[in-house]
Scaffold this active site. Structure first.
Site: not given
Ligand code: PMP
Length: 428
Positions: A147, A232, A261
């Site tokens: 994700f 990430d 986050k």
């Molecule tokens: N990368 C990871 C590993 C995530 O867990 C998430 C959100 N769950 C995102 C990217 C996307 O972040 P956002 O919702 O702030 O766009």
């Protein structure tokens, strides 16, 4: 507020969701019996509009590492708010410079330069663009179940078809391999690969911790083929897993590290990617090649600076490691007592996944837990699993209460399932 006013407020809010936000979402809330609205929060505790208390074990997910409304983050944001909340961008901004310096200090290896965005997906979007720019290559390798966000580039890197299929064609050039399989990675990375993008621990896929040696192996493959490694850490970063960044568990340094986050301290939205100086050469000739109106804004950066200082001053990284070990032990004991419903418990630090034997059980347990004052949330790419990512400031008694309520929720779900006629469970 009078009780009847509260009831009306809840009803009106849900009705407005139905009419103006998303009727499906409103239906989901009603189905899960969430007949309330969130109201206020502090530390690891949330109160709804009726004054009922909840222990936040979802953490946003992974947004509230320093807890809800940490006074130092609030104070820093208020100070900035009263002076100059947003930027005209015609002059350099001190909060952005200070936060970039702090990130260079806390990220591993020679990661040094930072670009600020507003969310996790934007951070990844920028990292993918930079990898193309710096290497002159256009292909990427990512992991199944990954994700990375829901904008087109980040979605292309993500690994769950359900969220991708309606939007095809996505960005070309992405290959997906099984997470944890080094041989598959070695086969997929070629001299056309700009970068490999991975979460060090897959969050939305249900907290999947790779085998030791995996990230090291990927790093080596990237180096051999001249590809970059993007990690990430949007979910795993800033202390969550018991290290400031999860890649430090294995001593692996990426070329670009993305985060979001928790960086805004649960007060401001912010995203960022930090990279090796050599990569920024490509952005030096035209610093506006990649840009964002709100990226690096003073309010978000003030929150980021205060957040990192709180993580350091309150030793929240160590706290996540200690409490995480404790939480894992307690949940493993719970799993042993409920083998028919709980399949596995896994995680690192205060990022823990509880996998059930069926996705429907997750929905029921989540709803039962909420009734008992504990908030957990299922993983978007693995609906059989819910994830615990509580604030790192949570106390041991709060964790104990949460685990006890979760066990009650599991038992109540088992009792409910036992009442369902077997024909209803398996229609012919
Ligand atoms: N990368 C990871 C590993 C995530 O867990 C998430 C959100 N769950 C995102 C990217 C996307 O972040 P956002 O919702 O702030 O766009």
């Amino acid at each position: 507020m009078q009780p009847e006013h509260r009831d009306r407020l809840v009803q009106e809010t849900l009705d407005k969701y139905t009419r103006y936000v998303n009727a499906g979402l409103a239906k989901l809330y009603r189905f899960a019996n969430v007949m309330t609205v969130e109201w206020e929060a502090s530390g690891a505790i949330i109160h709804d509009v009726h004054g009922k208390e909840y222990i936040d074990c979802s953490g946003g997910p992974a947004v509230f590492n320093v807890g809800h409304r940490h006074p130092k983050v609030i104070a820093a944001v208020k100070e900035q708010l009263d002076r100059m909340p947003m930027s005209v961008r015609a002059m350099p901004r001190k909060p952005e410079a200070d936060l970039a310096e702090l990130l260079a200090q806390i990220t591993p290896g020679e990661l040094q330069y930072t670009f600020f965005a507003n969310s996790g997906t934007e951070a990844n979007e920028g990292a993918l663009k930079l990898a193309r720019l710096a290497t002159g290559r256009t292909e990427f390798v990512a992991a199944e179940g990954a994700f990375h966000g829901k904008t087109m580039g980040a979605l292309s890197a993500s690994g769950r078809e359900k969220y991708k299929a309606p939007f095809q064609p996505l960005v070309p050039g992405f290959t997906h391999v099984s997470f944890g399989d080094l041989e598959a990675m070695a086969r997929a990375v070629t001299d056309r690969t700009a970068a490999v993008i991975l979460e060090p621990i897959q969050g939305e896929n249900g907290v999947i911790v790779p085998p030791d040696g995996y990230l090291w192996g990927v790093r080596k493959i990237c180096d051999q083929r001249g590809a970059l490694l993007i990690l990430d850490e949007v979910q795993t970063g800033l202390g969550r897993t018991g290290r400031m960044f999860a890649c430090e568990h294995w001593g692996v340094v990426p070329d670009i590290l993305t985060m979001a986050k928790a960086l805004g301290g649960g007060v401001m939205p912010i995203g960022a990617f930090t990279g090796r100086p050599a990569l920024w050469k490509a952005l030096e000739t035209n610093p506006y090649l990649h840009s964002s109106t709100f990226g690096g804004n003073p309010l978000a950066c003030a929150a980021g600076i205060a957040t990192i200082r709180v993580i350091q001053d309150e030793r929240l990284v160590e706290r996540a490691a200690d409490l995480g070990t404790y939480l894992l032990q307690r949940l493993e004991a719970l799993a042993r007592r409920h083998p028919a419903t709980v399949k596995q418990v896994r995680g690192k630090g205060l990022l823990v996944g509880v996998e059930f034997t069926d996705p429907d059980i997750v929905l029921l347990v989540t709803a039962e837990a909420l009734q008992r004052g504990v908030i957990v949330f299922y993983s978007l790419n693995n609906p059989s699993t819910f994830r615990l990512a509580p604030p790192l400031v949570i106390t041991r008694p709060q964790l104990d209460r949460a685990v006890e309520a979760l066990e009650e929720a599991v038992a109540a779900t088992e009792a409910l399932l036992a009442e369902v006629p077997s024909e209803a469970q398996a229609p012919s």
